[in-house]
Design a protein around this motif. Structure first.
Motif, PDB file in Angstrom:
ATOM      1  N   VAL A 103     -11.724  -2.401  -2.683  1.00  0.00           N
ATOM      2  CA  VAL A 103     -10.686  -2.773  -3.663  1.00  0.00           C
ATOM      3  C   VAL A 103     -10.621  -1.704  -4.770  1.00  0.00           C
ATOM      4  CG1 VAL A 103     -10.016  -4.472  -5.423  1.00  0.00           C
ATOM      5  CG2 VAL A 103     -10.860  -5.255  -3.197  1.00  0.00           C
ATOM      6  N   SER A 132     -15.758  -4.369  -7.502  1.00  0.00           N
ATOM      7  CA  SER A 132     -14.409  -3.807  -7.680  1.00  0.00           C
ATOM      8  C   SER A 132     -14.260  -3.146  -9.047  1.00  0.00           C
ATOM      9  CB  SER A 132     -13.344  -4.895  -7.520  1.00  0.00           C
ATOM     10  OG  SER A 132     -13.152  -5.610  -8.730  1.00  0.00           O
ATOM     11  N   ILE A 141      -3.592  -8.184  -2.630  1.00  0.00           N
ATOM     12  CA  ILE A 141      -4.437  -8.556  -1.490  1.00  0.00           C
ATOM     13  C   ILE A 141      -3.830  -9.765  -0.799  1.00  0.00           C
ATOM     14  CG2 ILE A 141      -6.742  -9.356  -0.794  1.00  0.00           C
ATOM     15  CD1 ILE A 141      -7.846  -8.013  -3.348  1.00  0.00           C
TER      16      ILE A 141
END
Lengths: 224, 224
Positions: A103, A132, A141
């Motif tokens: 991410v 992240s 996402i």
């Protein structure tokens, strides 16, 4: 100040930490401030006693501050509308540290977003959110099945030692688990791409492979 | 079959798992076989009961097999004798997963070896060994102080957002902790190098940055 584990708000936070289905927990003063600045709406919480807080979050990460938020929901169009950029699809990537690191890489290298195929760790769990490093706030996402991904009709690439080592054009890069690799349904419809190695290792860590692929794609697009 | 935690061999294995100073533990049948194939000499151990084994290693990793080995000792010359290759120096990289992942990358991209500056996690601890995925067996690793590194008179590079984005020539790439970065003593004597990003993150995970730098160096050297 709440001191009891029977308190409804305490139980709600604990459930969010464990299940992160509809509500998620962000830990630490900077991360909570960043989430609010990014437009996330905090759910009001009473003050918890330090002992109670310590029972759900480690002091080092939270520094005494947590925030409860609605889990963000992205639409597939928000990811697939960008014609130029790469989309990363994760297939059975079970380690939350790897998912969170990917991410972060998606934000660093301006990837259109991340598709979660079955069997992945949830990027909204506490460990993945920490990995992240704040990027969870602004990377789209979505979860999807392999046949939905194929239905997008985008070019699909999978990492394979025998694949092309050229730069990736726009499309979807599927990264699988290190043990199992990418599922056969996708592999059969994908172009193989590779990272040159010395041959002294059998494979690369999935987040390390993502770093190299996403950086190359970013550099190609920005012409740097 | 040993069942008691008072057994001397059991205690010796437990100490090696925790301290990994002179003896280290390798977990799992394939990893133990690979270590022996790589020339590592196993220290004979009696058979431990499954319960006893489970008290020091998780079943999934060990699959019921562990090996005790002398900790390998490398010499600095084994790392610095290669004129063409890059050396990676880690400065205060505390996470054993990151250290092990960088060992794996060093093997994948044929780096001359790894220098550990003060404050790093031990690459021979169980978590780092697992993250190295077998690469711990053949990557030269030495510990060194910053002034010893400077005394090698090699070119030193540190990652910095304002640095050059050109490929790295041979030399030493110093990677620091994400919080603290590289210590000022080294930073003042180093050339700054950078990875282009979108600017949407403050930094990259240290192992992700290593992946990109080491792959670029490998590709430059091999002309791929």
């Amino acid at each position: 100040m709440i001191t009891s584990k029977d308190n409804a708000s305490y139980k709600r936070v604990r459930t969010a930490m464990r299940e992160h289905r509809d509500e998620i927990v962000i830990e630490g003063p900077k991360a909570v401030a960043d989430a609010i600045a990014a437009g996330w709406k905090p759910i009001p919480l009473p003050a918890f006693s330090p002992t109670l807080l310590k029972s759900i979050t480690d002091t080092k990460t939270s520094q005494g501050v947590i925030g409860l938020f609605q889990r963000p929901r992205w639409k597939a169009e928000q990811i697939f509308s960008r014609a130029d950029a790469l989309v990363v699809a994760l297939d059975g990537v079970q380690d939350p540290g790897n998912v969170g690191t990917i991410v972060r890489l998606a934000a660093a290298f301006d990837t259109a977003g991340i598709v979660l195929l079955p069997g992945c760790a949830d990027p909204f769990g506490p460990k993945a959110i920490r990995a992240s490093a704040g990027a969870i706030l602004n990377v789209p996402i979505v979860s999807m099945a392999a046949d939905e991904l194929l239905a997008t009709k985008k070019s699909i690439f999978v990492a394979d030692a025998d694949g092309s080592t050229n730069d990736l054009p726009a499309g979807i890069l599927v990264l699988g688990s290190e043990g199992q690799g990418v599922s056969p349904a996708l592999r059969g419809r994908a172009k193989a791409v590779a990272i040159e190695t010395s041959g002294r290792v059998e494979s690369l860590n999935v987040a390390a492979a993502a770093a190299i692929f996403l950086w190359r794609s970013f550099r190609r697009r920005t012409g740097a």
